[in-house]
Write a protein that holds these residues in place. Sequence first.
Motif, PDB file in Angstrom:
ATOM      1  N   ARG A 192       0.820  -1.210   0.000  1.00 62.10           N
ATOM      2  CA  ARG A 192       0.000   0.000   0.000  1.00 62.10           C
ATOM      3  C   ARG A 192       0.859   1.267   0.000  1.00 62.10           C
ATOM      4  NH1 ARG A 192      -3.257  -2.584  -2.379  1.00 62.10           N
ATOM      5  NH2 ARG A 192      -4.810  -3.882  -1.330  1.00 62.10           N
ATOM      6  N   LEU A 193       1.882   1.309   0.856  1.00 66.78           N
ATOM      7  CA  LEU A 193       2.743   2.484   0.894  1.00 66.78           C
ATOM      8  C   LEU A 193       3.929   2.347  -0.063  1.00 66.78           C
ATOM      9  CD1 LEU A 193       1.055   2.854   3.509  1.00 66.78           C
ATOM     10  CD2 LEU A 193       3.111   3.743   4.583  1.00 66.78           C
ATOM     11  N   ARG A 194       4.336   1.119  -0.329  1.00 71.75           N
ATOM     12  CA  ARG A 194       5.523   0.850  -1.147  1.00 71.75           C
ATOM     13  C   ARG A 194       6.748   1.516  -0.535  1.00 71.75           C
ATOM     14  NH1 ARG A 194       4.571  -3.263  -4.435  1.00 71.75           N
ATOM     15  NH2 ARG A 194       6.126  -2.540  -5.928  1.00 71.75           N
ATOM     16  N   TYR A 195       6.851   1.383   0.789  1.00 73.84           N
ATOM     17  CA  TYR A 195       7.957   2.001   1.517  1.00 73.84           C
ATOM     18  C   TYR A 195       8.756   0.899   2.193  1.00 73.84           C
ATOM     19  CZ  TYR A 195      10.487   5.576   4.140  1.00 73.84           C
ATOM     20  OH  TYR A 195      11.461   6.411   4.629  1.00 73.84           O
ATOM     21  N   PRO A 196      10.099   0.966   2.120  1.00 67.29           N
ATOM     22  CA  PRO A 196      10.903  -0.145   2.660  1.00 67.29           C
ATOM     23  C   PRO A 196      10.805  -0.258   4.177  1.00 67.29           C
ATOM     24  CG  PRO A 196      12.317   1.683   1.974  1.00 67.29           C
ATOM     25  CD  PRO A 196      10.932   1.999   1.492  1.00 67.29           C
ATOM     26  N   SER A 197      10.753  -1.486   4.650  1.00 67.24           N
ATOM     27  CA  SER A 197      10.793  -1.776   6.081  1.00 67.24           C
ATOM     28  C   SER A 197      11.635  -3.025   6.281  1.00 67.24           C
ATOM     29  CB  SER A 197       9.378  -1.983   6.646  1.00 67.24           C
ATOM     30  OG  SER A 197       8.752  -3.099   6.041  1.00 67.24           O
ATOM     31  N   THR A 198      12.171  -3.166   7.489  1.00 66.71           N
ATOM     32  CA  THR A 198      13.041  -4.291   7.810  1.00 66.71           C
ATOM     33  C   THR A 198      12.473  -5.039   9.007  1.00 66.71           C
ATOM     34  OG1 THR A 198      14.997  -3.099   7.028  1.00 66.71           O
ATOM     35  CG2 THR A 198      15.368  -4.969   8.505  1.00 66.71           C
ATOM     36  N   ALA A 199      12.293  -6.340   8.873  1.00 66.15           N
ATOM     37  CA  ALA A 199      11.823  -7.155   9.991  1.00 66.15           C
ATOM     38  C   ALA A 199      12.984  -7.457  10.915  1.00 66.15           C
ATOM     39  CB  ALA A 199      11.198  -8.451   9.483  1.00 66.15           C
ATOM     40  N   LEU A 200      12.804  -7.169  12.204  1.00 66.17           N
ATOM     41  CA  LEU A 200      13.809  -7.447  13.223  1.00 66.17           C
ATOM     42  C   LEU A 200      13.256  -8.468  14.202  1.00 66.17           C
ATOM     43  CD1 LEU A 200      15.217  -3.938  14.257  1.00 66.17           C
ATOM     44  CD2 LEU A 200      16.243  -5.596  12.690  1.00 66.17           C
ATOM     45  N   ASP A 201      14.021  -9.494  14.477  1.00 59.54           N
ATOM     46  CA  ASP A 201      13.619 -10.447  15.509  1.00 59.54           C
ATOM     47  C   ASP A 201      13.637  -9.763  16.872  1.00 59.54           C
ATOM     48  OD1 ASP A 201      13.408 -12.345  13.599  1.00 59.54           O
ATOM     49  OD2 ASP A 201      15.173 -13.503  14.195  1.00 59.54           O
ATOM     50  N   VAL A 202      12.778 -10.236  17.750  1.00 62.90           N
ATOM     51  CA  VAL A 202      12.730  -9.691  19.103  1.00 62.90           C
ATOM     52  C   VAL A 202      14.102  -9.777  19.768  1.00 62.90           C
ATOM     53  CG1 VAL A 202      11.686  -9.969  21.389  1.00 62.90           C
ATOM     54  CG2 VAL A 202      10.277 -10.243  19.332  1.00 62.90           C
ATOM     55  N   ALA A 203      14.826 -10.845  19.489  1.00 58.37           N
ATOM     56  CA  ALA A 203      16.127 -11.036  20.128  1.00 58.37           C
ATOM     57  C   ALA A 203      17.132  -9.971  19.728  1.00 58.37           C
ATOM     58  CB  ALA A 203      16.667 -12.426  19.778  1.00 58.37           C
ATOM     59  N   ALA A 204      16.909  -9.302  18.580  1.00 63.31           N
ATOM     60  CA  ALA A 204      17.861  -8.298  18.115  1.00 63.31           C
ATOM     61  C   ALA A 204      17.709  -6.965  18.830  1.00 63.31           C
ATOM     62  CB  ALA A 204      17.696  -8.096  16.610  1.00 63.31           C
ATOM     63  N   ILE A 205      16.602  -6.797  19.552  1.00 66.63           N
ATOM     64  CA  ILE A 205      16.292  -5.488  20.117  1.00 66.63           C
ATOM     65  C   ILE A 205      17.280  -5.080  21.201  1.00 66.63           C
ATOM     66  CG2 ILE A 205      14.562  -4.221  21.470  1.00 66.63           C
ATOM     67  CD1 ILE A 205      13.922  -4.523  18.496  1.00 66.63           C
ATOM     68  N   SER A 206      17.734  -6.011  21.999  1.00 70.45           N
ATOM     69  CA  SER A 206      18.610  -5.648  23.107  1.00 70.45           C
ATOM     70  C   SER A 206      20.009  -5.265  22.644  1.00 70.45           C
ATOM     71  CB  SER A 206      18.703  -6.796  24.120  1.00 70.45           C
ATOM     72  OG  SER A 206      19.179  -7.972  23.485  1.00 70.45           O
ATOM     73  N   GLY A 207      20.320  -5.480  21.370  1.00 72.12           N
ATOM     74  CA  GLY A 207      21.637  -5.122  20.852  1.00 72.12           C
ATOM     75  C   GLY A 207      21.635  -3.748  20.212  1.00 72.12           C
ATOM     76  N   ALA A 208      22.501  -3.590  19.219  1.00 75.09           N
ATOM     77  CA  ALA A 208      22.673  -2.284  18.579  1.00 75.09           C
ATOM     78  C   ALA A 208      21.803  -2.103  17.348  1.00 75.09           C
ATOM     79  CB  ALA A 208      24.148  -2.105  18.205  1.00 75.09           C
ATOM     80  N   ALA A 209      20.976  -3.101  17.006  1.00 79.92           N
ATOM     81  CA  ALA A 209      20.221  -3.039  15.748  1.00 79.92           C
ATOM     82  C   ALA A 209      19.326  -1.810  15.667  1.00 79.92           C
ATOM     83  CB  ALA A 209      19.388  -4.307  15.583  1.00 79.92           C
ATOM     84  N   LEU A 210      18.722  -1.403  16.784  1.00 77.07           N
ATOM     85  CA  LEU A 210      17.787  -0.283  16.748  1.00 77.07           C
ATOM     86  C   LEU A 210      18.455   1.023  16.345  1.00 77.07           C
ATOM     87  CD1 LEU A 210      15.249  -0.561  19.734  1.00 77.07           C
ATOM     88  CD2 LEU A 210      14.783  -0.602  17.289  1.00 77.07           C
ATOM     89  N   ASP A 211      19.751   1.131  16.536  1.00 78.30           N
ATOM     90  CA  ASP A 211      20.439   2.368  16.190  1.00 78.30           C
ATOM     91  C   ASP A 211      20.327   2.695  14.707  1.00 78.30           C
ATOM     92  OD1 ASP A 211      21.218   2.674  18.809  1.00 78.30           O
ATOM     93  OD2 ASP A 211      23.193   1.753  18.505  1.00 78.30           O
ATOM     94  N   ASP A 212      20.049   1.698  13.893  1.00 75.96           N
ATOM     95  CA  ASP A 212      19.966   1.909  12.442  1.00 75.96           C
ATOM     96  C   ASP A 212      18.566   2.256  11.970  1.00 75.96           C
ATOM     97  OD1 ASP A 212      22.678   1.310  12.109  1.00 75.96           O
ATOM     98  OD2 ASP A 212      22.248  -0.841  12.085  1.00 75.96           O
ATOM     99  N   PHE A 213      17.617   2.465  12.924  1.00 75.58           N
ATOM    100  CA  PHE A 213      16.231   2.721  12.551  1.00 75.58           C
ATOM    101  C   PHE A 213      15.668   3.908  13.317  1.00 75.58           C
ATOM    102  CE2 PHE A 213      17.146  -1.692  11.697  1.00 75.58           C
ATOM    103  CZ  PHE A 213      16.684  -1.830  10.390  1.00 75.58           C
TER     104      PHE A 213
END
Length: 865
Positions: free
Chosen positions: A656-677
Amino acid sequence: MRFLAAAVAASLIATSTAAAQHALGSQGPYAPGIPTPASVLGYELGERFTPHHMLMRYLDRVAAQSPRVRLDTVAHSFEGREVMMVIVTSEANQQRIDQIRADAARLADPRGRGQGELDAIARRLPAITWMGFTVHGPEASGAEAAIALVYQLAAGQDAETRLVLDSTVVLIDPLQNPDGHERHVQDVMRMRTALGVPVHPQARIHAGTWPGPRTSHYHFDLNRDWYAQSHPETRGRVQSMLEWWPHVATDLHEMSWNSSYFFPPPMAPLNQLVRPDIIRWWDIYAQANIAAFDANGWSYFRREGYDEFYPGYGSSWPLYGGAIGMTYEQASSRGGAIRRTDGTVLTLQQAARHHYAAAWATVATTARHARARVRDYLAYRQSAVGDAMRAPVRAIAFARDASGRADSLAQKLRQNGIEVHRLAAAGSVNGATQYGSTSSGRAELPAGTYVVDLAQPQGLLARVLLEPEAPLDSAFIAEELERRRTGLSERFYDMTAWSFPYTFRVRAWTLRGLPAGLEAVGAPSVQAMAPARARYGYAFAPGSAAGVRMLAGLLADSVRVWYAPRPFRASGADFPRGAFVVRVAANDSSVHSRVATQAAASGTRVTALESASVEQGADLGSNSVTPLSPPRVALLADAPIAGQSFGYAWFAMDQRLRYPSTALDVAAISGAALDDFDVLIVPSVSASALTRALGDAGRDRIGSWVRGGGVLITIDAATDWLASERTGLSRFRVLDVADSAGAATLSAEVPGAIVRAVVDTLSPLMAGIEEREIPVQYFSDRLYAAPRNARPGEVVARIAPLERLHLSGYLWPEVPRRLAGTPFIWTERVGRGRVIGFAGDPVFRDLWPGLLPVFANAVLMGGSY
């Protein structure tokens, strides 16, 4: 479309008459030369699950050898797999198949034809039966039964098979959900041992990987997609049905492994638009299934577990067109063999044998009653027209809007085979009742208003999709209230409200009569939307599906966009609150072509601006016109996130939006992954389960990320987690509901009703929404409370006061009082970031185009104000 007919493959190994058979039943003799399932698959049916490519191989080889069989590719799934329709009938019928299809279309629309002509068609037309298998990926015995049915019809030489072939055309949809089914097959293959299938019900082989194989590529339940048609599999299937107009439609499923077998009649509630003749035919087919199962000593049940109220099922959508729609449910063998609580082991082959027996009973019964079935179908289509002419409501009208939602609704109805007209000129009509009102009177309908005359062959389908309220039987409600009082579970199987005018958020009326000056609506014309070359910038309005896709496309293409919170008039065009502006000087020289490209791709009307000066409102260089930052979006995925809720958000972002998104596993949240979003969308999930999965580290990581500038969006049950005091991210809370004495109250799960919400039209999250009240869906028992010191703009939408709350669907008696005034959308600043909580799901099943702009605004603009 791909059609394969008689013998073209000389290299195929002929199958001898003696060896010809299939493992799910024996109705020989069989024609030599038609390949058996085992000769192509390399195993007997039921010994293992058949993957899509092997199914395709078998269908191709049978069609190449049998003049009774043709193949039609009706769609390709999102993962590129073919969705097949196997068309099986006698060789003589195949030779006149185009005439059969034309005759079926003539009976489907009997208007303007003499009764003699119609009766002659009804005498010669074979009864058309659609058999759908495995719409849910792990309900895989259906696909195996479909293969057996194809072979039996292609090769069987017995009298009953010949009767079926001569009297009917059987349309076999052997694998309705090829993507989900393939996930199931691969999961089982990876976990199958050298000694076979572990039968313990908790064995890993029976569970599958998150979120399970039931759903489509986007984790949608395709058995809820029939009228929405969000998926190519459904669109192709429905289009095929609108070409063939089947007289019988059976959808074969699986259920709990501890159950037996279900076939109609269904349980209550029954939609009151289900006609008595449909109910009579259910009994006819039930007797045939009873005979088939009793002959083998197999167990079964009726009138329990499965209703016929919601119109979006595979059995329901064709039912409102006059077909005998039926759901069949077989106990599942899960990974292929599972031990039940009674100690028996249910195997895939046993489950497939039951489905095959029911499928054969259905096609044989249709053959024996072919003339009566076709005549009754004709009578149904004729009465759909005649009865509506005498009904209190003759038509439904809905007005066009600047955002194009009514245009989209008109085309959605046409996709469902429903005729739509529009008013050539403005006019007034008597006997009109506006949706959301109970008073009838005179209404002024503007030019272009769409009108659906219910006196059409698809009139009952039009009515069930459009009417403001689907009535529930009072006796059923009385029994449900008593069951609830005594602690028994409620029996609502799915949502109780779905009216298109509410979900599309259009202004609509029921009409007692048909207005004059109507013209037919055809397919939409494709218009070039490229604007003139601008000197200062480009502007476009918010709030439409095209507009949010335009915004998403520009941001994804790194075009700088500004948000204008006040209405203005420029270059002769009026723009509402929340319009978007692209400044030429702030972008590079490619901005003109990029704006034109996005306008054409989205279908958005874009106005070229020669100056920052406006004719009305704030000039476009005002500090109130703020820049938007392209957000980097993450979607929280994996267990314990609800797979379908994840899929709805993923589909909205992708399709509908045609906008990129990235699926992150719950386990990735406690690390540095969120810094890229910049944005994290949390789909529906139990608050306690999410708390456990995140742990303290994950919870604290989200908190610091939000305070540092991140935007956290919670959907449906995930908003319980946001509202927890322990989370520390919000001042609003879960509402503690208790009676006046402090005792716990009865559970009040709202079964998918539609209620009014009062919105803050000044909020950027409501950009493009000018109405003060909008319809929203409530499908839970969760309620929230805003703090007493709530600041302006924090409660973006709250449920309407008690007297204006209900629009459609069922609410338990005490629910309106509890629900009234509670927040539906909440937002607040947290440090440099923001949280946005939705009490429901704005992108639920892709059924709410009226709420798509709110979701888009939250994702694309949440970090920019």
